[in-house]
Design a protein around this motif. Structure first.
Motif, PDB file in Angstrom:
ATOM      1  N   HIS A  88      41.476  36.311  17.511  1.00 52.11           N
ATOM      2  CA  HIS A  88      41.615  35.217  16.563  1.00 52.11           C
ATOM      3  C   HIS A  88      42.472  34.096  17.168  1.00 52.11           C
ATOM      4  N   SER A  89      43.562  34.442  17.840  1.00 52.72           N
ATOM      5  CA  SER A  89      44.448  33.459  18.476  1.00 52.72           C
ATOM      6  C   SER A  89      43.730  32.729  19.603  1.00 52.72           C
ATOM      7  N   ALA A  90      42.935  33.441  20.367  1.00 50.42           N
ATOM      8  CA  ALA A  90      42.200  32.832  21.476  1.00 50.42           C
ATOM      9  C   ALA A  90      41.184  31.816  20.943  1.00 50.42           C
ATOM     10  N   VAL A  91      40.526  32.123  19.831  1.00 52.34           N
ATOM     11  CA  VAL A  91      39.551  31.210  19.227  1.00 52.34           C
ATOM     12  C   VAL A  91      40.260  29.947  18.738  1.00 52.34           C
ATOM     13  N   ILE A  92      41.410  30.102  18.109  1.00 53.82           N
ATOM     14  CA  ILE A  92      42.169  28.951  17.610  1.00 53.82           C
ATOM     15  C   ILE A  92      42.604  28.065  18.771  1.00 53.82           C
ATOM     16  N   VAL A  93      43.127  28.660  19.840  1.00 54.28           N
ATOM     17  CA  VAL A  93      43.557  27.887  21.001  1.00 54.28           C
ATOM     18  C   VAL A  93      42.364  27.138  21.603  1.00 54.28           C
ATOM     19  N   CYS A  94      41.220  27.800  21.697  1.00 55.84           N
ATOM     20  CA  CYS A  94      40.018  27.179  22.244  1.00 55.84           C
ATOM     21  C   CYS A  94      39.600  25.985  21.384  1.00 55.84           C
ATOM     22  N   CYS A  95      39.621  26.138  20.053  1.00 54.81           N
ATOM     23  CA  CYS A  95      39.248  25.057  19.136  1.00 54.81           C
ATOM     24  C   CYS A  95      40.205  23.883  19.257  1.00 54.81           C
ATOM     25  N   VAL A  96      41.495  24.159  19.349  1.00 52.43           N
ATOM     26  CA  VAL A  96      42.490  23.092  19.488  1.00 52.43           C
ATOM     27  C   VAL A  96      42.262  22.336  20.795  1.00 52.43           C
ATOM     28  N   LEU A  97      41.997  23.049  21.878  1.00 53.88           N
ATOM     29  CA  LEU A  97      41.759  22.397  23.162  1.00 53.88           C
ATOM     30  C   LEU A  97      40.502  21.539  23.115  1.00 53.88           C
ATOM     31  N   CYS A  98      39.443  22.028  22.464  1.00 56.23           N
ATOM     32  CA  CYS A  98      38.196  21.261  22.352  1.00 56.23           C
ATOM     33  C   CYS A  98      38.414  19.992  21.541  1.00 56.23           C
ATOM     34  N   VAL A  99      39.099  20.098  20.420  1.00 55.94           N
ATOM     35  CA  VAL A  99      39.371  18.931  19.580  1.00 55.94           C
ATOM     36  C   VAL A  99      40.233  17.929  20.342  1.00 55.94           C
ATOM     37  N   SER A 100      41.250  18.398  21.049  1.00 57.63           N
ATOM     38  CA  SER A 100      42.115  17.511  21.833  1.00 57.63           C
ATOM     39  C   SER A 100      41.321  16.786  22.907  1.00 57.63           C
ATOM     40  N   SER A 101      40.414  17.497  23.564  1.00 62.60           N
ATOM     41  CA  SER A 101      39.585  16.881  24.602  1.00 62.60           C
ATOM     42  C   SER A 101      38.671  15.824  24.000  1.00 62.60           C
ATOM     43  N   MET A 102      38.087  16.099  22.835  1.00 58.78           N
ATOM     44  CA  MET A 102      37.201  15.142  22.184  1.00 58.78           C
ATOM     45  C   MET A 102      37.982  13.906  21.747  1.00 58.78           C
ATOM     46  N   GLN A 103      39.202  14.069  21.263  1.00 57.71           N
ATOM     47  CA  GLN A 103      40.027  12.933  20.874  1.00 57.71           C
ATOM     48  C   GLN A 103      40.368  12.083  22.089  1.00 57.71           C
ATOM     49  N   ALA A 104      40.665  12.716  23.202  1.00 62.98           N
ATOM     50  CA  ALA A 104      40.997  11.975  24.424  1.00 62.98           C
ATOM     51  C   ALA A 104      39.794  11.167  24.892  1.00 62.98           C
ATOM     52  N   ILE A 105      38.603  11.735  24.801  1.00 63.42           N
ATOM     53  CA  ILE A 105      37.390  11.018  25.187  1.00 63.42           C
ATOM     54  C   ILE A 105      37.188   9.825  24.258  1.00 63.42           C
ATOM     55  N   GLY A 106      37.377  10.023  22.951  1.00 62.79           N
ATOM     56  CA  GLY A 106      37.213   8.956  21.973  1.00 62.79           C
ATOM     57  C   GLY A 106      38.216   7.834  22.156  1.00 62.79           C
ATOM     58  N   GLN A 107      39.404   8.165  22.675  1.00 63.59           N
ATOM     59  CA  GLN A 107      40.445   7.159  22.858  1.00 63.59           C
ATOM     60  C   GLN A 107      40.349   6.471  24.217  1.00 63.59           C
ATOM     61  N   GLU A 108      39.468   6.964  25.077  1.00 65.87           N
ATOM     62  CA  GLU A 108      39.305   6.368  26.391  1.00 65.87           C
ATOM     63  C   GLU A 108      38.800   4.946  26.224  1.00 65.87           C
ATOM     64  N   ARG A 109      39.496   3.992  26.800  1.00 67.33           N
ATOM     65  CA  ARG A 109      39.140   2.587  26.632  1.00 67.33           C
ATOM     66  C   ARG A 109      38.139   2.167  27.691  1.00 67.33           C
ATOM     67  N   GLN A 110      37.221   1.308  27.240  1.00 65.22           N
ATOM     68  CA  GLN A 110      36.295   0.726  28.192  1.00 65.22           C
ATOM     69  C   GLN A 110      37.030  -0.352  28.974  1.00 65.22           C
ATOM     70  N   ASN A 111      36.553  -0.596  30.176  1.00 69.61           N
ATOM     71  CA  ASN A 111      37.171  -1.611  31.014  1.00 69.61           C
ATOM     72  C   ASN A 111      36.065  -2.465  31.612  1.00 69.61           C
ATOM     73  N   CYS A 112      36.111  -3.758  31.355  1.00 70.02           N
ATOM     74  CA  CYS A 112      35.129  -4.685  31.906  1.00 70.02           C
ATOM     75  C   CYS A 112      35.822  -5.595  32.915  1.00 70.02           C
ATOM     76  N   THR A 113      35.147  -5.864  33.986  1.00 73.83           N
ATOM     77  CA  THR A 113      35.659  -6.761  35.005  1.00 73.83           C
ATOM     78  C   THR A 113      34.562  -7.765  35.348  1.00 73.83           C
ATOM     79  N   GLY A 114      34.926  -8.787  36.063  1.00 73.99           N
ATOM     80  CA  GLY A 114      33.922  -9.738  36.530  1.00 73.99           C
ATOM     81  C   GLY A 114      34.280 -11.177  36.221  1.00 73.99           C
ATOM     82  N   PRO A 115      33.463 -12.103  36.708  1.00 71.31           N
ATOM     83  CA  PRO A 115      33.758 -13.534  36.545  1.00 71.31           C
ATOM     84  C   PRO A 115      33.572 -14.044  35.116  1.00 71.31           C
ATOM     85  N   GLN A 116      32.959 -13.249  34.228  1.00 71.60           N
ATOM     86  CA  GLN A 116      32.777 -13.676  32.842  1.00 71.60           C
ATOM     87  C   GLN A 116      34.074 -13.613  32.043  1.00 71.60           C
ATOM     88  N   LEU A 117      35.059 -12.857  32.529  1.00 66.82           N
ATOM     89  CA  LEU A 117      36.313 -12.681  31.794  1.00 66.82           C
ATOM     90  C   LEU A 117      36.995 -14.006  31.514  1.00 66.82           C
TER      91      LEU A 117
END
Length: 167
Positions: free
Chosen positions: A3-32
């Motif tokens: 049960h503890s291993a499943v909870i830890v796995c779920c917390v890690l998955c949710v944390s990873s998904m949040q980090a992906i969602g918070q990843e900012r896009q970055n645009c470069t180029g002469p249009q800036l």
């Protein structure tokens, strides 16, 4: 223990998904940066007639940020201020007819820049993607709308806009 291993796995998955969602896009180029509108010429595709719907000297700005966000405002030359702070219905319509404004994100593929509209002066644009051909020559940005029904005239048209870099 399982049960503890499943909870830890779920917390890690949710944390990873949040980090992906918070990843900012970055645009470069002469249009800036920010570009000031110099001209806006619209061609009626049925007749070939070219007009300056916003006058010979429209004003406006187009901004592209490194966070891949953009905003645009175009204002008709010679707009009259309302007679009081709160415009009458007729004044409000006249002001609206001399305005194009929207904001959202952007992406670039080859010679096309796509504006993914999150908010707009014309609610029918909100949630759409407005594609423009573009090229930059020195401090000048040329954009051309793809053939489509014009939001101001209702006619099938294409517009060429010329912008100069604001420094």
């Amino acid at each position: 223990m399982k049960h503890s291993a499943v909870i830890v796995c779920c917390v890690l998955c949710v944390s990873s998904m949040q980090a992906i969602g918070q990843e900012r896009q970055n645009c470069t180029g002469p249009q800036l940066g920010t570009w000031a509108l110099q001209s806006n010429t619209t061609e009626d595709l049925a007749t070939g007639e070219k007009t300056e719907l916003f006058g010979a000297h429209p004003s406006g700005y187009l901004s592209y940020g490194p966070d891949c966000r953009m905003s645009a405002i175009l204002v008709k030359e010679g707009r009259k201020a309302p007679n009081s702070f709160v415009p009458t219905e007729a004044e409000r319509v006249e002001l609206y007819n001399g305005l194009v404004a929207y904001a959202g994100t952007y992406s670039i593929e080859g010679d096309k820049i796509s504006h993914h509209v999150d908010a707009s002066w014309n609610q029918s644009w909100t949630g759409t993607t407005q594609v423009r051909q573009f090229r930059i020559e020195g401090k000048t940005l040329y954009t051309k709308t793809l053939p489509a029904r014009n939001a101001l005239t209702g006619k099938e048209s294409s517009s060429v806009l010329i912008w100069v870099k604001v420094e």
